[in-house]
Design a protein around this motif. Sequence first.
Motif, mmCIF file in Angstrom:
data_model
loop_
_atom_site.group_PDB
_atom_site.id
_atom_site.type_symbol
_atom_site.label_atom_id
_atom_site.label_comp_id
_atom_site.label_asym_id
_atom_site.label_seq_id
_atom_site.Cartn_x
_atom_site.Cartn_y
_atom_site.Cartn_z
ATOM 1 N N LEU A 3 38.644 1.474 52.526
ATOM 2 C CA LEU A 3 37.995 0.836 53.786
ATOM 3 C C LEU A 3 36.638 0.389 53.769
ATOM 4 O O LEU A 3 36.069 -0.757 53.823
ATOM 5 C CB LEU A 3 38.111 1.579 55.043
ATOM 6 N N HIS A 6 35.931 -2.935 51.956
ATOM 7 C CA HIS A 6 36.466 -4.068 52.617
ATOM 8 C C HIS A 6 35.375 -4.423 53.515
ATOM 9 O O HIS A 6 34.901 -5.824 53.664
ATOM 10 C CB HIS A 6 37.651 -3.658 53.211
ATOM 11 N N GLU A 26 34.999 -10.053 59.151
ATOM 12 C CA GLU A 26 36.422 -9.851 58.745
ATOM 13 C C GLU A 26 36.425 -10.511 57.350
ATOM 14 O O GLU A 26 35.648 -11.018 56.698
ATOM 15 C CB GLU A 26 37.296 -10.637 59.684
ATOM 16 N N HIS A 29 41.816 -9.004 54.775
ATOM 17 C CA HIS A 29 42.771 -7.861 55.380
ATOM 18 C C HIS A 29 42.439 -7.362 56.504
ATOM 19 O O HIS A 29 43.227 -6.865 57.486
ATOM 20 C CB HIS A 29 42.956 -6.669 54.323
ATOM 21 N N TYR A 30 41.062 -7.112 56.875
ATOM 22 C CA TYR A 30 40.523 -6.302 58.007
ATOM 23 C C TYR A 30 39.533 -7.308 58.838
ATOM 24 O O TYR A 30 38.924 -8.315 58.397
ATOM 25 C CB TYR A 30 39.716 -5.059 57.803
ATOM 26 N N TRP A 32 36.619 -6.406 61.939
ATOM 27 C CA TRP A 32 35.811 -5.237 62.762
ATOM 28 C C TRP A 32 34.746 -5.479 63.793
ATOM 29 O O TRP A 32 34.187 -6.674 63.638
ATOM 30 C CB TRP A 32 35.260 -4.170 61.359
ATOM 31 N N VAL A 49 38.088 -1.061 63.666
ATOM 32 C CA VAL A 49 38.526 -1.798 62.457
ATOM 33 C C VAL A 49 39.879 -2.034 62.666
ATOM 34 O O VAL A 49 40.720 -1.254 62.867
ATOM 35 C CB VAL A 49 38.339 -1.108 61.259
ATOM 36 N N LEU A 51 43.541 -3.723 61.182
ATOM 37 C CA LEU A 51 44.254 -4.329 60.099
ATOM 38 C C LEU A 51 45.151 -5.361 60.332
ATOM 39 O O LEU A 51 45.733 -5.497 61.446
ATOM 40 C CB LEU A 51 45.143 -3.154 59.542
ATOM 41 N N LYS A 52 44.871 -6.722 59.843
ATOM 42 C CA LYS A 52 45.244 -7.950 60.629
ATOM 43 C C LYS A 52 46.754 -7.927 60.338
ATOM 44 O O LYS A 52 47.405 -8.350 61.427
ATOM 45 C CB LYS A 52 44.483 -9.111 59.975
ATOM 46 N N THR A 59 43.015 2.854 62.141
ATOM 47 C CA THR A 59 42.526 2.488 60.891
ATOM 48 C C THR A 59 41.255 3.557 60.573
ATOM 49 O O THR A 59 40.939 4.051 59.380
ATOM 50 C CB THR A 59 41.776 1.397 60.729
ATOM 51 N N ASN A 87 41.544 -0.696 69.419
ATOM 52 C CA ASN A 87 42.424 0.173 68.767
ATOM 53 C C ASN A 87 43.491 1.001 69.490
ATOM 54 O O ASN A 87 44.583 0.991 68.995
ATOM 55 C CB ASN A 87 41.907 1.047 67.667
#
Length: 260
Positions: A3, A6, A26, A29-30, A32, A49, A51-52, A59, A87
């Motif tokens: 992570l 990323h 972004e 994949h992520y 935030w 964060v 996760l799309k 996460t 989240n």
Amino acid sequence: MQLAKHVAQGKLTYLSQDKEAISVNENEHYRWLAFGCSNEHSEQVIQSVMLKRKPWKLTLPHQTAMMLPLLFFKPNSMIELGLGGGNIQRFIHHISNNINLQSIEHSNTVIDCFNQYFNPQNNQANLVYNDSKKWLQENTRDYDWYVCDVYQQEIQSYNNTVDQLEHLTANITPNTCLSINLPDATDYEVNLLLTLLKELSSDHEIIYFHIPNYLNIVIHLIPKQWHIYKRIKRNNHSYLPKNIFSRWKKFWRHGKKLPD
């Protein structure tokens, strides 16, 4: 890819330079949410964060630690103090439709960011724009579970945290669960806060988690009358799917109980 790698490879999607700078970044994949100016002279604090491809997935490890009471608890009403990137909103909506979750957030900018960037499934989120302490003073209704994850960059301090905890414990009953994330406290401050919580809430067991490789301390105040280990063994007080329940049951063993 880890992570952290990323996050280092993201591109800026949104930046607000208001009183408390907020940015959305972004990559493939992520996505935030971060607090603090995005320049070389100021450190950013990544708040959440997403996760799309699985927006409901937790996460960051402290978020999982905060949700561990779901191992032995089926709340009907839940208050989240501090929305962040949502989240917990997304996770709760994914786990069960039986939980009435209300999020109290002091920043309109954060609420706007959630609606625009962090609610891809268009869940019906119950969001309230208000300061958490003010909201606690004005609301006397009983709720099953309070989850506190408030970060206010300019006023985050030990004294502010103590004040917030006093307001929280004044609102809970012997059958209310309370979960708190302390994002950046020294060992000395954590010990003082645990002692304070023990004095303020004698009807609860206090179980806390040090999050490995992070500065977070997660504290749970669990009603003593629940007999939680019997509940976990029977697995009849949880909305969690079996695969998550089995994994989180192992996490729970790492908690430390504050002696009575």
